[in-house]
Design an enzyme around this catalytic site. Structure first.
Site, PDB file in Angstrom:
ATOM      1  N   ARG A  23      11.587 -42.056 -79.966  1.00 15.64           N
ATOM      2  CA  ARG A  23      12.730 -42.621 -79.226  1.00 15.64           C
ATOM      3  C   ARG A  23      14.066 -41.983 -79.600  1.00 15.64           C
ATOM      4  NH1 ARG A  23      10.062 -47.549 -80.169  1.00 15.64           N
ATOM      5  NH2 ARG A  23       8.814 -48.134 -78.347  1.00 15.64           N
TER       6      ARG A  23
ATOM      7  N   LYS B 220      23.734 -31.955 -73.064  1.00 22.42           N
ATOM      8  CA  LYS B 220      22.687 -31.952 -72.031  1.00 22.42           C
ATOM      9  C   LYS B 220      21.436 -31.291 -72.590  1.00 22.42           C
ATOM     10  CE  LYS B 220      25.332 -31.749 -67.717  1.00 22.42           C
ATOM     11  NZ  LYS B 220      25.582 -30.935 -66.519  1.00 22.42           N
TER      12      LYS B 220
ATOM     13  N   GLU C 140      30.572 -17.069 -68.128  1.00 23.66           N
ATOM     14  CA  GLU C 140      30.909 -18.502 -68.275  1.00 23.66           C
ATOM     15  C   GLU C 140      32.268 -18.670 -68.958  1.00 23.66           C
ATOM     16  OE1 GLU C 140      29.113 -20.927 -66.908  1.00 23.66           O
ATOM     17  OE2 GLU C 140      27.138 -20.016 -66.624  1.00 23.66           O
TER      18      GLU C 140
ATOM     19  N   LYS D 155      35.470 -26.449 -73.305  1.00 26.14           N
ATOM     20  CA  LYS D 155      34.323 -27.273 -72.918  1.00 26.14           C
ATOM     21  C   LYS D 155      34.359 -28.605 -73.675  1.00 26.14           C
ATOM     22  CE  LYS D 155      29.623 -27.731 -71.645  1.00 26.14           C
ATOM     23  NZ  LYS D 155      28.272 -27.239 -71.518  1.00 26.14           N
TER      24      LYS D 155
ATOM     25  N   GLU E 290      29.397 -36.570 -66.740  1.00 29.93           N
ATOM     26  CA  GLU E 290      29.668 -35.861 -65.487  1.00 29.93           C
ATOM     27  C   GLU E 290      29.942 -36.793 -64.310  1.00 29.93           C
ATOM     28  OE1 GLU E 290      27.495 -32.138 -65.237  1.00 29.93           O
ATOM     29  OE2 GLU E 290      27.647 -32.182 -63.056  1.00 29.93           O
TER      30      GLU E 290
ATOM     31  N   ARG F  15      34.013 -33.511 -65.593  1.00 27.30           N
ATOM     32  CA  ARG F  15      33.031 -32.517 -66.055  1.00 27.30           C
ATOM     33  C   ARG F  15      32.505 -31.652 -64.912  1.00 27.30           C
ATOM     34  NH1 ARG F  15      28.438 -33.429 -70.784  1.00 27.30           N
ATOM     35  NH2 ARG F  15      27.537 -31.358 -70.649  1.00 27.30           N
TER      36      ARG F  15
ATOM     37  N   ASN G  93      31.255 -26.803 -62.882  1.00 29.29           N
ATOM     38  CA  ASN G  93      30.342 -26.253 -61.872  1.00 29.29           C
ATOM     39  C   ASN G  93      31.022 -25.247 -60.943  1.00 29.29           C
ATOM     40  OD1 ASN G  93      28.068 -27.715 -62.698  1.00 29.29           O
ATOM     41  ND2 ASN G  93      28.834 -29.543 -61.663  1.00 29.29           N
TER      42      ASN G  93
ATOM     43  N   HIS H 162      29.139 -22.404 -59.306  1.00 33.28           N
ATOM     44  CA  HIS H 162      27.720 -22.714 -59.472  1.00 33.28           C
ATOM     45  C   HIS H 162      27.042 -23.218 -58.202  1.00 33.28           C
ATOM     46  CE1 HIS H 162      28.496 -22.041 -63.676  1.00 33.28           C
ATOM     47  NE2 HIS H 162      27.239 -22.303 -64.004  1.00 33.28           N
TER      48      HIS H 162
ATOM     49  N   HIS I  31      24.024 -21.017 -57.801  1.00 31.18           N
ATOM     50  CA  HIS I  31      22.628 -21.499 -57.853  1.00 31.18           C
ATOM     51  C   HIS I  31      21.875 -21.112 -56.585  1.00 31.18           C
ATOM     52  CE1 HIS I  31      23.599 -24.722 -61.106  1.00 31.18           C
ATOM     53  NE2 HIS I  31      23.063 -23.658 -61.648  1.00 31.18           N
TER      54      HIS I  31
ATOM     55  N   HIS J 253      21.422 -15.775 -63.956  1.00 25.21           N
ATOM     56  CA  HIS J 253      22.386 -16.863 -63.789  1.00 25.21           C
ATOM     57  C   HIS J 253      23.825 -16.330 -63.873  1.00 25.21           C
ATOM     58  CE1 HIS J 253      23.910 -20.930 -63.902  1.00 25.21           C
ATOM     59  NE2 HIS J 253      24.624 -20.620 -64.967  1.00 25.21           N
TER      60      HIS J 253
HETATM   61  N1  LIG Z   1      22.604 -27.712 -71.725  1.00 33.92           N
HETATM   62  C1  LIG Z   1      23.580 -27.086 -71.113  1.00 33.92           C
HETATM   63  O1  LIG Z   1      24.694 -27.602 -70.972  1.00 33.92           O
HETATM   64  C2  LIG Z   1      23.343 -25.703 -70.596  1.00 33.92           C
HETATM   65  C3  LIG Z   1      24.421 -24.924 -70.170  1.00 33.92           C
HETATM   66  C4  LIG Z   1      24.179 -23.614 -69.755  1.00 33.92           C
HETATM   67  C5  LIG Z   1      22.883 -23.118 -69.738  1.00 33.92           C
HETATM   68  N2  LIG Z   1      21.848 -23.921 -70.137  1.00 33.92           N
HETATM   69  C6  LIG Z   1      20.481 -23.417 -70.132  1.00 33.92           C
HETATM   70  O2  LIG Z   1      20.417 -22.310 -71.013  1.00 33.92           O
HETATM   71  C7  LIG Z   1      19.384 -21.434 -70.577  1.00 33.92           C
HETATM   72  C8  LIG Z   1      19.907 -20.023 -70.587  1.00 33.92           C
HETATM   73  O3  LIG Z   1      20.347 -19.723 -71.890  1.00 33.92           O
HETATM   74  P1  LIG Z   1      20.174 -18.272 -72.527  1.00 33.92           P
HETATM   75  O4  LIG Z   1      20.727 -17.279 -71.582  1.00 33.92           O
HETATM   76  O5  LIG Z   1      20.678 -18.354 -73.900  1.00 33.92           O
HETATM   77  O6  LIG Z   1      18.588 -18.087 -72.487  1.00 33.92           O
HETATM   78  P2  LIG Z   1      17.517 -17.907 -73.651  1.00 33.92           P
HETATM   79  O7  LIG Z   1      17.546 -19.036 -74.592  1.00 33.92           O
HETATM   80  O8  LIG Z   1      16.214 -17.619 -72.983  1.00 33.92           O
HETATM   81  O9  LIG Z   1      18.015 -16.611 -74.409  1.00 33.92           O
HETATM   82  C9  LIG Z   1      18.025 -15.385 -73.725  1.00 33.92           C
HETATM   83  C10 LIG Z   1      17.214 -14.329 -74.495  1.00 33.92           C
HETATM   84  O10 LIG Z   1      17.973 -13.924 -75.620  1.00 33.92           O
HETATM   85  C11 LIG Z   1      17.166 -13.986 -76.777  1.00 33.92           C
HETATM   86  N3  LIG Z   1      18.076 -14.229 -77.890  1.00 33.92           N
HETATM   87  C12 LIG Z   1      18.771 -15.363 -78.163  1.00 33.92           C
HETATM   88  N4  LIG Z   1      19.592 -15.151 -79.198  1.00 33.92           N
HETATM   89  C13 LIG Z   1      19.418 -13.864 -79.590  1.00 33.92           C
HETATM   90  C14 LIG Z   1      20.008 -13.041 -80.590  1.00 33.92           C
HETATM   91  N5  LIG Z   1      21.000 -13.485 -81.376  1.00 33.92           N
HETATM   92  N6  LIG Z   1      19.575 -11.765 -80.706  1.00 33.92           N
HETATM   93  C15 LIG Z   1      18.622 -11.273 -79.880  1.00 33.92           C
HETATM   94  N7  LIG Z   1      18.050 -12.001 -78.902  1.00 33.92           N
HETATM   95  C16 LIG Z   1      18.441 -13.281 -78.770  1.00 33.92           C
HETATM   96  C17 LIG Z   1      16.163 -15.054 -76.508  1.00 33.92           C
HETATM   97  O11 LIG Z   1      15.009 -14.896 -77.284  1.00 33.92           O
HETATM   98  C18 LIG Z   1      15.883 -14.823 -75.022  1.00 33.92           C
HETATM   99  O12 LIG Z   1      14.937 -13.804 -74.866  1.00 33.92           O
HETATM  100  C19 LIG Z   1      18.949 -21.913 -69.212  1.00 33.92           C
HETATM  101  O13 LIG Z   1      17.737 -22.598 -69.336  1.00 33.92           O
HETATM  102  C20 LIG Z   1      20.044 -22.876 -68.807  1.00 33.92           C
HETATM  103  O14 LIG Z   1      19.581 -23.894 -67.953  1.00 33.92           O
HETATM  104  C21 LIG Z   1      22.061 -25.176 -70.567  1.00 33.92           C
HETATM  105 ZN   LIG Z   2      26.281 -21.657 -65.766  1.00 41.75          ZN
END
Ligand SMILES: NC(=O)c1ccc[n+]([C@@H]2O[C@H](COP(=O)([O-])OP(=O)(O)OC[C@H]3O[C@@H](n4cnc5c(N)ncnc54)[C@H](O)[C@@H]3O)[C@@H](O)[C@H]2O)c1
Ligand SMILES: [Zn+2]
Length: 375
Positions: free
Chosen positions: A135, A157, A199, A241, A251, A255, A259, A262, A266, A278
């Protein structure tokens, strides 16, 4: 600054601390060179636990998890390590279930804490494991991608994708703290750094013209992985942020400005079958949504060209690829999660550094106007 405070930063020694307010408490985001070396002390202070479960994807595990785990163990903390295959396809319910079972097998209890070491996928997936395990147990976000540093690790999130769409199952689960070492961005592929910087440009565009001016000159160095340039960008974006999510955790209002870019972004991602990343899609989305605002007379003219000039420095595409079917883009836009009564909504800028607000932070726009900017 509402909801946040900043302590003076002496590079290399004292980390910058930004506080984020969430229901009933607040948590610190600590940004500093080599902050991972002091992670054990931070855990003891901000997230004491009987056991820690460190979750990382295989790439990040190979690069950083051994050192981090060993350092924590050497400080007397009980830590187990849990990995999954890197990439968005792992952000699903099966991996959530498998990791949750691994935590049970490892003896993690209600007094355990999850350490999410990695990019946004890890933050979302491990955060959702923590949100639901027994939980809800604590989570510490240790973002290693630039996307996660400037965006995903702050705001609470968490969640996973389902076959019907991205992030469709999840929870708000703010971390105990966030620890960001800008230096780890050096091992990221350049393309991944560009994603995060898009971003950051968005953060400037929506609320802070000075920040956009400040980072514009730094973008080439940040793109190259220069740790000091990355630190500056990450600190500025986290402050923005943090301020926004401190005011509107769930949101309901403000917040939504995050977007910007986006709604169309998207749509482009989906219409390209996720061939467009993205960051690339959001870069184009910002340009097109600025064009939309200018067309509607809401956005000051020249805003689109200012954004285009900044994004040009990141080397991301500035025009819609011809191969994308425009009607398909419109169909995906109309299914956007932010749509109300089936009508998609758009965050529009008034000018660089200010979003347009009428009844809401996101506006309904006629499809013919959206068509006009796409076609
Ligand atoms: N929760 C939120 O508010 C929020 C906001 C924006 C994005 N997201 C989510 O985040 C995800 C995208 O994030 P991302 O682009 O970090 O993707 P990811 O976590 O897949 O990382 C991208 C790639 O980089 C590699 N990597 C990470 N750190 C590294 C480092 N220091 N050195 C070498 N390689 C490294 C990872 O292994 C992966 O292959 C999506 O799923 C998106 O929905 C969430
Ligand atoms: Zn984004």
């Amino acid at each position: 600054m509402t909801g946040t405070s900043l302590s003076p930063d002496r590079p290399g020694s004292v980390p910058t601390v930004v506080h984020v307010r969430c229901t009933g408490r607040s948590y610190p985001v600590l940004i500093g060179h080599d902050i991972l070396d002091g992670l054990a002390a931070l855990l003891k202070e901000h997230a004491p636990a009987a056991r820690y479960a460190l979750i990382a994807d295989e790439n990040v595990a190979n690069l950083y998890a051994s050192d981090v785990t060993q350092a924590l163990q050497a400080s007397g903390l009980l830590v187990t390590r849990h990995t999954f295959s890197a990439g968005e396809p792992s952000k699903n319910r099966d991996e959530w279930a498998r990791l949750s079972d691994e935590l049970t097998d490892a003896g993690v209890g209600r007094d355990g804490v999850v350490i999410a070491l990695g990019g946004g996928v890890t933050g979302d997936l491990a955060g959702f494991v923590a949100a639901t395990f027994m939980r809800g147990i604590g989570v510490v976000q240790v973002p290693t991608s630039l996307v996660a540093m400037v965006d995903a690790s702050v705001g609470g999130k968490t969640g996973v994708d389902t076959p019907a769409g991205k992030n469709l199952v999840g929870a708000f689960h703010p971390p105990q703290f966030v620890a960001i070492d800008p230096g780890v961005a050096r091992t990221l592929p350049r393309r991944q750094r560009a994603e995060g910087l898009v971003e950051a440009v968005k953060h400037g565009a929506i609320v802070d013209r000075d920040y956009l001016d400040q980072i514009e000159g730094l973008l080439p160095e940040a793109l190259d992985g220069d740790a000091e340039a990355i630190r500056t960008v990450v600190t500025g974006s986290v402050m923005i942020k943090a301020r926004i999510v401190s005011e509107d955790e769930n949101e309901a209002g403000l917040r939504q400005v995050l977007n910007f870019g986006h709604t169309i972004g998207h749509g482009l991602e989906a219409a390209s079958d996720f061939e467009l990343s993205h960051g690339v899609a959001v870069g184009l989305g910002m340009i097109l949504e600025a064009r939309l605002g200018e067309r509607l007379g809401v956005t000051k003219s020249g805003t689109e060209s200012r954004l285009t000039n900044v994004l040009r420095r990141l080397g991301v595409p500035l025009e819609l690829p011809d191969r994308l079917d425009k009607d398909r883009i419109l169909r995906f836009i109309s299914r956007d999660k932010k749509a109300r009564d089936g009508v998609p909504r758009y965050v529009l800028l008034e000018q660089i550094g200010a979003t347009f607000h009428s009844i809401d932070w996101a506006q309904q726009v006629s499809e013919s106007d959206v068509r006009a900017v796409l076609f």
